[in-house]
Design a protein around this motif. Sequence first.
Motif, short mmCIF file in Angstrom:
data_model
loop_
_atom_site.label_atom_id
_atom_site.label_comp_id
_atom_site.label_asym_id
_atom_site.label_seq_id
_atom_site.Cartn_x
_atom_site.Cartn_y
_atom_site.Cartn_z
N PRO A 28 0.80 -1.24 0.00
CA PRO A 28 0.00 0.00 0.00
C PRO A 28 0.83 1.28 0.00
O PRO A 28 0.44 2.27 -0.61
CB PRO A 28 -0.84 -0.10 1.28
CG PRO A 28 -0.85 -1.54 1.63
CD PRO A 28 0.42 -2.13 1.10
N GLU A 29 1.96 1.29 0.67
CA GLU A 29 2.76 2.51 0.76
C GLU A 29 3.58 2.77 -0.50
O GLU A 29 4.22 3.82 -0.62
CB GLU A 29 3.64 2.48 1.99
CG GLU A 29 2.84 2.57 3.27
CD GLU A 29 3.70 2.80 4.47
OE1 GLU A 29 4.28 3.90 4.57
OE2 GLU A 29 3.82 1.88 5.29
N LEU A 30 3.57 1.84 -1.43
CA LEU A 30 4.29 2.03 -2.69
C LEU A 30 3.35 2.35 -3.85
O LEU A 30 3.78 2.46 -4.98
CB LEU A 30 5.14 0.79 -3.01
CG LEU A 30 6.19 0.43 -1.96
CD1 LEU A 30 6.95 -0.82 -2.38
CD2 LEU A 30 7.15 1.60 -1.71
N GLN A 31 2.07 2.52 -3.53
CA GLN A 31 1.09 2.87 -4.56
C GLN A 31 1.19 4.37 -4.85
O GLN A 31 1.43 5.17 -3.96
CB GLN A 31 -0.33 2.51 -4.10
CG GLN A 31 -0.49 1.04 -3.75
CD GLN A 31 0.04 0.11 -4.82
OE1 GLN A 31 -0.43 0.14 -5.95
NE2 GLN A 31 1.03 -0.70 -4.48
N GLY A 32 1.02 4.73 -6.10
CA GLY A 32 1.04 6.14 -6.48
C GLY A 32 2.43 6.68 -6.79
O GLY A 32 2.56 7.86 -7.11
N LEU A 33 3.44 5.83 -6.71
CA LEU A 33 4.79 6.28 -7.07
C LEU A 33 4.84 6.57 -8.57
O LEU A 33 4.09 6.00 -9.35
CB LEU A 33 5.82 5.19 -6.75
CG LEU A 33 6.00 4.79 -5.29
CD1 LEU A 33 6.95 3.60 -5.19
CD2 LEU A 33 6.50 5.95 -4.46
N ARG A 34 5.73 7.43 -8.96
CA ARG A 34 5.93 7.69 -10.38
C ARG A 34 6.72 6.58 -11.05
O ARG A 34 6.56 6.31 -12.23
CB ARG A 34 6.68 9.01 -10.58
CG ARG A 34 5.87 10.21 -10.19
CD ARG A 34 6.65 11.47 -10.43
NE ARG A 34 5.85 12.62 -10.03
CZ ARG A 34 6.33 13.83 -9.93
NH1 ARG A 34 7.60 14.07 -10.19
NH2 ARG A 34 5.54 14.82 -9.56
N ARG A 35 7.59 5.93 -10.28
CA ARG A 35 8.49 4.95 -10.89
C ARG A 35 9.09 4.04 -9.83
O ARG A 35 9.39 4.46 -8.73
CB ARG A 35 9.58 5.73 -11.62
CG ARG A 35 10.81 5.04 -12.02
CD ARG A 35 11.79 5.96 -12.77
NE ARG A 35 11.17 6.52 -13.98
CZ ARG A 35 10.90 7.82 -14.15
NH1 ARG A 35 11.22 8.69 -13.24
NH2 ARG A 35 10.34 8.24 -15.27
N ILE A 36 9.24 2.78 -10.21
CA ILE A 36 10.04 1.82 -9.45
C ILE A 36 11.09 1.33 -10.43
O ILE A 36 10.77 0.86 -11.52
CB ILE A 36 9.20 0.64 -8.94
CG1 ILE A 36 8.12 1.12 -7.98
CG2 ILE A 36 10.10 -0.39 -8.24
CD1 ILE A 36 7.16 0.03 -7.52
#
Length: 161
Positions: free
Chosen positions: A104-112
């Motif tokens: 959940p805390e990695l949702q909405g990132l621009r890029r991985i």
Amino acid sequence: MREAMQWSRGTFHILTDQNALDLTAIQSFLNNAPWSYGLPLSKLKKALRHSLCFSLLENHVQIGLARVITDYTTYAYLCDVYILEEFRGQGLGSWLIQCVLEHPELQGLRRISLLTHDAQTFYKPLGFAPLLQPERYMERPLGKTLSPQLEGGSIIDIISG
């Protein structure tokens, strides 16, 4: 401190709890991994402490890891992904990365992003692709970063599962 998460599949568990990390097991694997060759325990502890870590366990025994370096807002770097050899070929590597991507805390990132010597075929079905504009990516190497084993070698078997 962030709330720890857990995913389960039979006797296998993935946890983001820092207390679930088996430093001895992780260091034992990474000391022989081409991308992490010779990392001292003190630096490993610091790296793990400042990362979102996904421990893959079977019956409380560390058998794999994925580490994410992130600001939790725009960017994340996926690294130190491995599955012990005797547990490969069971889909655990894909499951581990799927858990990372669904956190959940990695949702909405621009890029991985990630770096890989030759595991592109493993990561591609999980949504990863080569850089769209590699000429925009730069790095500043600050010392020895790779094992001599990496030259011409293969690491795809370390993570596929």
